[in-house]
Design a protein around this motif. Structure first.
Motif, PDB file in Angstrom:
ATOM      1  N   LEU A   1       0.864  -1.169   0.000  1.00 38.38           N
ATOM      2  CA  LEU A   1       0.000   0.000   0.000  1.00 38.38           C
ATOM      3  C   LEU A   1       0.904   1.223   0.000  1.00 38.38           C
ATOM      4  CD1 LEU A   1      -2.810   1.295   0.237  1.00 38.38           C
ATOM      5  CD2 LEU A   1      -2.567   1.088   2.723  1.00 38.38           C
ATOM      6  N   ILE A   2       0.703   2.120  -0.944  1.00 37.23           N
ATOM      7  CA  ILE A   2       1.561   3.287  -1.089  1.00 37.23           C
ATOM      8  C   ILE A   2       0.785   4.536  -0.701  1.00 37.23           C
ATOM      9  CG2 ILE A   2       2.878   4.693  -2.721  1.00 37.23           C
ATOM     10  CD1 ILE A   2       3.217   2.094  -4.383  1.00 37.23           C
ATOM     11  N   TYR A   3       1.365   5.321   0.203  1.00 32.40           N
ATOM     12  CA  TYR A   3       0.795   6.603   0.595  1.00 32.40           C
ATOM     13  C   TYR A   3       1.606   7.717  -0.046  1.00 32.40           C
ATOM     14  CZ  TYR A   3      -1.913   4.324   4.265  1.00 32.40           C
ATOM     15  OH  TYR A   3      -2.789   3.539   4.946  1.00 32.40           O
ATOM     16  N   SER A   4       0.933   8.741  -0.516  1.00 37.65           N
ATOM     17  CA  SER A   4       1.601   9.894  -1.084  1.00 37.65           C
ATOM     18  C   SER A   4       0.958  11.146  -0.492  1.00 37.65           C
ATOM     19  CB  SER A   4       1.440   9.888  -2.604  1.00 37.65           C
ATOM     20  OG  SER A   4       1.951  11.072  -3.157  1.00 37.65           O
ATOM     21  N   ALA A   5       1.792  12.088  -0.078  1.00 37.87           N
ATOM     22  CA  ALA A   5       1.271  13.326   0.514  1.00 37.87           C
ATOM     23  C   ALA A   5       2.026  14.526  -0.046  1.00 37.87           C
ATOM     24  CB  ALA A   5       1.431  13.279   2.026  1.00 37.87           C
ATOM     25  N   GLY A   6       1.325  15.627  -0.174  1.00 39.84           N
ATOM     26  CA  GLY A   6       1.974  16.873  -0.569  1.00 39.84           C
ATOM     27  C   GLY A   6       2.210  17.035  -2.048  1.00 39.84           C
ATOM     28  N   SER A   7       1.275  16.642  -2.880  1.00 38.19           N
ATOM     29  CA  SER A   7       1.488  16.757  -4.321  1.00 38.19           C
ATOM     30  C   SER A   7       0.924  18.044  -4.905  1.00 38.19           C
ATOM     31  CB  SER A   7       0.871  15.560  -5.040  1.00 38.19           C
ATOM     32  OG  SER A   7      -0.530  15.569  -4.872  1.00 38.19           O
ATOM     33  N   SER A   8       0.233  18.826  -4.099  1.00 34.79           N
ATOM     34  CA  SER A   8      -0.308  20.111  -4.560  1.00 34.79           C
ATOM     35  C   SER A   8      -1.187  19.930  -5.801  1.00 34.79           C
ATOM     36  CB  SER A   8       0.835  21.083  -4.832  1.00 34.79           C
ATOM     37  OG  SER A   8       0.397  22.400  -4.818  1.00 34.79           O
ATOM     38  N   GLY A   9      -1.921  18.831  -5.844  1.00 37.26           N
ATOM     39  CA  GLY A   9      -2.831  18.574  -6.958  1.00 37.26           C
ATOM     40  C   GLY A   9      -2.170  17.955  -8.186  1.00 37.26           C
ATOM     41  N   ASP A  10      -0.890  17.643  -8.118  1.00 40.90           N
ATOM     42  CA  ASP A  10      -0.172  17.029  -9.243  1.00 40.90           C
ATOM     43  C   ASP A  10      -0.051  15.538  -8.954  1.00 40.90           C
ATOM     44  OD1 ASP A  10       1.573  16.106 -11.164  1.00 40.90           O
ATOM     45  OD2 ASP A  10       3.010  17.739 -10.906  1.00 40.90           O
ATOM     46  N   PHE A  11      -0.744  14.714  -9.718  1.00 36.73           N
ATOM     47  CA  PHE A  11      -0.810  13.282  -9.454  1.00 36.73           C
ATOM     48  C   PHE A  11       0.116  12.461 -10.355  1.00 36.73           C
ATOM     49  CE2 PHE A  11      -4.859  15.156  -8.206  1.00 36.73           C
ATOM     50  CZ  PHE A  11      -4.856  14.834  -6.864  1.00 36.73           C
ATOM     51  N   ALA A  12       1.206  13.074 -10.816  1.00 38.53           N
ATOM     52  CA  ALA A  12       2.146  12.388 -11.712  1.00 38.53           C
ATOM     53  C   ALA A  12       2.746  11.150 -11.052  1.00 38.53           C
ATOM     54  CB  ALA A  12       3.252  13.345 -12.156  1.00 38.53           C
ATOM     55  N   PHE A  13       3.068  11.224  -9.766  1.00 34.14           N
ATOM     56  CA  PHE A  13       3.643  10.076  -9.058  1.00 34.14           C
ATOM     57  C   PHE A  13       2.655   8.917  -9.012  1.00 34.14           C
ATOM     58  CE2 PHE A  13       3.941   7.759  -4.985  1.00 34.14           C
ATOM     59  CZ  PHE A  13       5.163   7.152  -5.165  1.00 34.14           C
ATOM     60  N   GLU A  14       1.440   9.205  -8.620  1.00 31.94           N
ATOM     61  CA  GLU A  14       0.428   8.159  -8.502  1.00 31.94           C
ATOM     62  C   GLU A  14       0.129   7.519  -9.858  1.00 31.94           C
ATOM     63  OE1 GLU A  14       0.287  11.157  -7.191  1.00 31.94           O
ATOM     64  OE2 GLU A  14      -0.096  10.898  -5.043  1.00 31.94           O
ATOM     65  N   ILE A  15       0.073   8.327 -10.895  1.00 30.30           N
ATOM     66  CA  ILE A  15      -0.201   7.811 -12.245  1.00 30.30           C
ATOM     67  C   ILE A  15       0.934   6.896 -12.711  1.00 30.30           C
ATOM     68  CG2 ILE A  15      -0.416   8.485 -14.668  1.00 30.30           C
ATOM     69  CD1 ILE A  15      -1.922  11.019 -13.589  1.00 30.30           C
TER      70      ILE A  15
END
Length: 70
Positions: free
Chosen positions: A49-63
């Motif tokens: 399970l991967i958590y990501s925080a602080g992307s400021s609305g940019d979901f490039a990492f998640e994609i």
């Protein structure tokens, strides 16, 4: 040199301060991308399970992670 907003300078020039033989940047430069160590090892995990925080609305990492680990 092209003038950039101050908010872009730091997220595009900072490098990770850890050593990892297989570090890979997932996502584009800027606030959306993140550095991941040994990302290839995640492919063998089915309970990850991967958590990501602080992307400021940019979901490039998640994609990119979704493409890499379908």
């Amino acid at each position: 040199m092209k003038k950039r907003p101050d908010t872009i300078y730091f997220v595009s020039t900072w490098e990770p301060n850890f050593h990892c033989s297989h570090a890979r940047r997932m996502g584009i430069m800027g606030d959306g991308g993140k550095w991941v160590c040994d990302v290839y090892r995640l492919r063998s995990r089915h309970d990850c399970l991967i958590y990501s925080a602080g992307s400021s609305g940019d979901f490039a990492f998640e994609i990119e992670m979704k493409k890499f680990l379908p």
